[in-house]
Every structure is written in C-alpha cells, then in structure tokens.
Design an enzyme around this catalytic site. Structure first.
Site, PDB file in Angstrom:
ATOM      1  N   HIS A  95       0.855  -1.194   0.000  1.00  0.00           N
ATOM      2  CA  HIS A  95       0.000   0.000   0.000  1.00  0.00           C
ATOM      3  C   HIS A  95       0.894   1.248   0.000  1.00  0.00           C
ATOM      4  O   HIS A  95       1.969   1.236   0.605  1.00  0.00           O
ATOM      5  CB  HIS A  95      -0.906  -0.030   1.247  1.00  0.00           C
ATOM      6  CG  HIS A  95      -1.988   1.001   1.186  1.00  0.00           C
ATOM      7  ND1 HIS A  95      -1.746   2.325   1.461  1.00  0.00           N
ATOM      8  CD2 HIS A  95      -3.304   0.914   0.867  1.00  0.00           C
ATOM      9  CE1 HIS A  95      -2.880   3.009   1.311  1.00  0.00           C
ATOM     10  NE2 HIS A  95      -3.835   2.171   0.946  1.00  0.00           N
ATOM     11  N   GLU A 144      -3.812   2.332  -6.829  1.00  0.00           N
ATOM     12  CA  GLU A 144      -4.193   3.327  -5.827  1.00  0.00           C
ATOM     13  C   GLU A 144      -3.327   4.573  -5.967  1.00  0.00           C
ATOM     14  O   GLU A 144      -2.282   4.686  -5.306  1.00  0.00           O
ATOM     15  CB  GLU A 144      -4.004   2.738  -4.424  1.00  0.00           C
ATOM     16  CG  GLU A 144      -4.862   1.528  -4.158  1.00  0.00           C
ATOM     17  CD  GLU A 144      -5.404   1.548  -2.731  1.00  0.00           C
ATOM     18  OE1 GLU A 144      -6.506   1.053  -2.537  1.00  0.00           O
ATOM     19  OE2 GLU A 144      -4.735   2.092  -1.833  1.00  0.00           O
TER      20      GLU A 144
HETATM   21  P1  PGA Z   1      -9.861   5.804   0.818  1.00  0.00           P
HETATM   22  O1  PGA Z   1      -8.656   4.792   1.051  1.00  0.00           O
HETATM   23  O2  PGA Z   1     -11.020   5.014   0.282  1.00  0.00           O
HETATM   24  O3  PGA Z   1     -10.144   6.391   2.179  1.00  0.00           O
HETATM   25  O4  PGA Z   1      -9.402   6.824  -0.165  1.00  0.00           O
HETATM   26  C1  PGA Z   1      -8.311   3.846   0.075  1.00  0.00           C
HETATM   27  C2  PGA Z   1      -7.016   3.175   0.451  1.00  0.00           C
HETATM   28  O5  PGA Z   1      -6.033   3.859   0.755  1.00  0.00           O
HETATM   29  O6  PGA Z   1      -6.922   1.938   0.506  1.00  0.00           O
END
Ligand code: PGA
Length: 226
Positions: A95, A144
């Site tokens: 992540h 992401e």
């Molecule tokens: P968010 O987080 O939906 O609060 O933007 C997504 C993530 O970082 O996995």
C-alpha cells in the site's frame, strides 16, 4: 465476480470493532454469496475477532493490511505469513502508505508477496503507477494513486474511470489478473467503476469504517451483477 476490499487502516479499537461487527451482522449478508466477493481488512489484533464474528458467513473473506518481509523466527514485533496461515485469505501488500511511511521498496513488496503465497495467502499488490513493480505471478493488483486516497472520509479526489482504465493498459494487466481500483471510493461513485468490465473491484478505506456505508457499497455491487 466483483471484489470489494475494505481497508480499515490503523483505525478502531476492540469496542469499535465489536460495534461495527454487530451492525454489519444485522444486515442480509446472504446477498454476498455469489457475484460479489466482500473482503474485510482490519488491523492485525482484530483479524480473529472479525473471522470469529463472521464464521456463519464464510463467503466473506478476511485480509491483513500487510505481512512481514521475513518468515517465522527471530523478528520481534513482526507478523509473519506463518503467523497468519489459516487465519486470512488475502493480504494487502505494498500500500502507498507502507511505501511512504515505512519506506517499503519493490524488493520488499516482492518478498512479502512470495511469503504470502507460501502460506496460501493471496497477495493483493497495491501500485501507485508504473513505477511500482508487480511481482511475477500476481493475480490481484490494486491501482491506488496516492492523490486519490482520502483523509479517511472517502471524499477525496477519486481518479476518473478513464484514468483507471488507462493505467490498466500501462500496467499491462492481463485477462487472467484482477484489476482493482482504490482511492475515495464511496456509495456515490462506486457504480462508475464497477459498471466497467475492465475494473474487477474496489478497495475503499474511509467508507469501510462505517458498517452501513460498507454494506451499501456491497449491495450496490450486487445490484450491478444481477
Ligand atoms: P480511501 O482509502 O477510500 O479512504 O481513499 C483507500 C485506500 O487507501 O486503501
């Protein structure tokens, strides 16, 4: 199959986890038996709590938010794939918050993915873009973009569907892989992503903290698959 992976990050204590589970279990969870795979990623201390609470709905899966880059052994404080063997089905790995705050490199991510697989845990590899290497043999990839991640309310600057699709091409995702988008996914925008057959799922953070909203994401996904 569409995937919804709820990432709680470092939120919630035992009391809050219990009340989240109580509220979630009051919902009709039978609707998730097919078509939509719900995955919940709580902090480590609550993996077993969540698994136990959902033992009557085993089609809902559990994920960790990370895994140690070392195996079992003399690594005080680390949680190894061996520790998690039999407890979880998936592990979120790489992540952007791990890469940023814990300086995880592509090599670390690759070693974590390898260890996860050796314990029958399916890695979900998060990438910020093409600068992040997808380890060979990865099935689940979550795109992401850091700028799209919310501060915890799911109301950030979500990436457009066209940008997400474009990145799918850039990353060279194959038909056999699952391509998931994460970054400010909420009940108002989830349809746009899931309606697209190039996007296999979403990874909500902030919105997953609220059992009502997390359930709503799931039920919207179900409504799109029937
Ligand atoms: P968010 O987080 O939906 O609060 O933007 C997504 C993530 O970082 O996995």
């Amino acid at each position: 199959m569409k995937y919804i992976i709820g990432n709680w990050k470092s939120n919630k204590n035992l009391r809050e986890v219990t009340s989240w589970l109580d509220a979630y279990k009051e919902k009709d969870l039978e609707i998730f038996k097919s078509g939509v795979q719900i995955i919940i990623a709580p902090p480590y201390p609550f993996l077993l709590t969540v698994k136990d609470a959902l033992k009557d709905t085993p089609w809902i899966k559990i994920a960790s938010q990370d895994i140690s880059q070392f195996g079992a052994g003399t690594y005080t404080g680390a949680v190894s794939s061996h520790n998690l063997d039999g407890l979880i089905d998936f592990a979120i790995i790489g992540h952007s918050e791990r890469r940023k705050h814990f300086e995880e490199s592509n090599a670390t991510v690759a070693s974590k993915a390898e260890l996860a697989k050796s314990s029958d845990i399916e890695p979900v590899i998060c990438v910020r873009g093409k600068e992040d290497i997808i380890p060979d043999g990865t099935t689940y990839i979550a795109y992401e973009p850091p700028g799209a991640i919310s501060t915890g309310d799911g109301k950030g600057d979500a990436a457009s569907v066209s940008d997400v699709i474009q990145m799918r091409q850039t990353l060279g995702i194959t038909e056999k892989q699952k391509y998931i988008y994460g970054g400010s996914v909420n009940p108002l925008n989830i349809r746009e992503y899931l309606e697209n057959d190039q996007i296999d799922g979403v990874l909500p953070g902030g919105v997953s903290l609220d059992p009502e909203k997390f359930y709503e994401l799931g039920s919207i996904a179900v409504s799109l698959t029937v």
